[in-house]
Design a protein around this motif. Sequence first.
Motif, PDB file in Angstrom:
ATOM      1  N   UNK A  52       0.823  -1.210   0.000  1.00  0.00           N
ATOM      2  CA  UNK A  52       0.000   0.000   0.000  1.00  0.00           C
ATOM      3  C   UNK A  52       0.857   1.259   0.000  1.00  0.00           C
ATOM      4  N   UNK A  53       2.001   1.196   0.666  1.00  0.00           N
ATOM      5  CA  UNK A  53       2.891   2.352   0.737  1.00  0.00           C
ATOM      6  C   UNK A  53       4.333   1.863   0.784  1.00  0.00           C
ATOM      7  N   UNK A  54       5.209   2.596   0.092  1.00  0.00           N
ATOM      8  CA  UNK A  54       6.642   2.314   0.109  1.00  0.00           C
ATOM      9  C   UNK A  54       7.381   3.611   0.398  1.00  0.00           C
ATOM     10  N   UNK A  55       8.356   3.515   1.299  1.00  0.00           N
ATOM     11  CA  UNK A  55       9.207   4.652   1.627  1.00  0.00           C
ATOM     12  C   UNK A  55      10.650   4.185   1.535  1.00  0.00           C
ATOM     13  N   UNK A  56      11.496   4.977   0.920  1.00  0.00           N
ATOM     14  CA  UNK A  56      12.923   4.698   0.858  1.00  0.00           C
ATOM     15  C   UNK A  56      13.697   5.935   1.277  1.00  0.00           C
ATOM     16  N   UNK A  57      14.736   5.716   2.090  1.00  0.00           N
ATOM     17  CA  UNK A  57      15.550   6.824   2.606  1.00  0.00           C
ATOM     18  C   UNK A  57      17.017   6.430   2.505  1.00  0.00           C
ATOM     19  N   UNK A  58      17.853   7.352   2.035  1.00  0.00           N
ATOM     20  CA  UNK A  58      19.293   7.106   2.078  1.00  0.00           C
ATOM     21  C   UNK A  58      19.972   8.203   2.891  1.00  0.00           C
ATOM     22  N   UNK A  59      21.104   7.846   3.471  1.00  0.00           N
ATOM     23  CA  UNK A  59      21.846   8.802   4.289  1.00  0.00           C
ATOM     24  C   UNK A  59      23.307   8.377   4.355  1.00  0.00           C
ATOM     25  N   UNK A  60      24.130   9.262   4.841  1.00  0.00           N
ATOM     26  CA  UNK A  60      25.553   8.962   4.952  1.00  0.00           C
ATOM     27  C   UNK A  60      25.768   7.807   5.923  1.00  0.00           C
ATOM     28  N   UNK A  61      25.048   7.824   7.040  1.00  0.00           N
ATOM     29  CA  UNK A  61      25.105   6.746   8.032  1.00  0.00           C
ATOM     30  C   UNK A  61      23.697   6.183   8.230  1.00  0.00           C
ATOM     31  N   UNK A  62      23.591   4.949   8.721  1.00  0.00           N
ATOM     32  CA  UNK A  62      22.300   4.256   8.800  1.00  0.00           C
ATOM     33  C   UNK A  62      21.329   4.868   9.806  1.00  0.00           C
ATOM     34  N   UNK A  63      21.823   5.378  10.925  1.00  0.00           N
ATOM     35  CA  UNK A  63      20.950   5.876  11.986  1.00  0.00           C
ATOM     36  C   UNK A  63      19.933   6.901  11.519  1.00  0.00           C
TER      37      UNK A  63
END
Length: 144
Positions: free
Chosen positions: A89-100
Amino acid sequence: MFKLSEENIQPFRLQEALHNEKAGGYVSFEGWVRNHNLGKKVTKLEYEAYPSLAIKEAKQILEEAKQKFSILDAHCVHRVGSLDIGKIAVWIGVNSIHRGPAFLACEYIIDEFKLRVPIWKKEHYVDGDSGWVKCHHCHEKHKA
């Protein structure tokens, strides 16, 4: 990037858009249609949205997440229309320098979406009844 879609969500294709050489972490969330809620057996869901306002508010939430958690990028796709059990129903993706920060931002985004974005969910039950539902736990979380 935010999109409302009447098509099945394909996470691997969406993830590709978040590849970034600066990123050391990527977190995603998939909200699936389950076969029960609040003691009732569910046969399918329907989602309706107020598109112009949903897109505006969703983009605002994604921008807030970028600022608040210092992430590189965040994308979200939310389905509208009729969805069978097991569909995304919903997908979210996030990227960052570190995982936290990616973990924190992903949780922030889904919680804020449930609270603020004008997308409504209608559950259809085995007994033939149906009803519009809201995210009670999201509202309770914000009261605390």
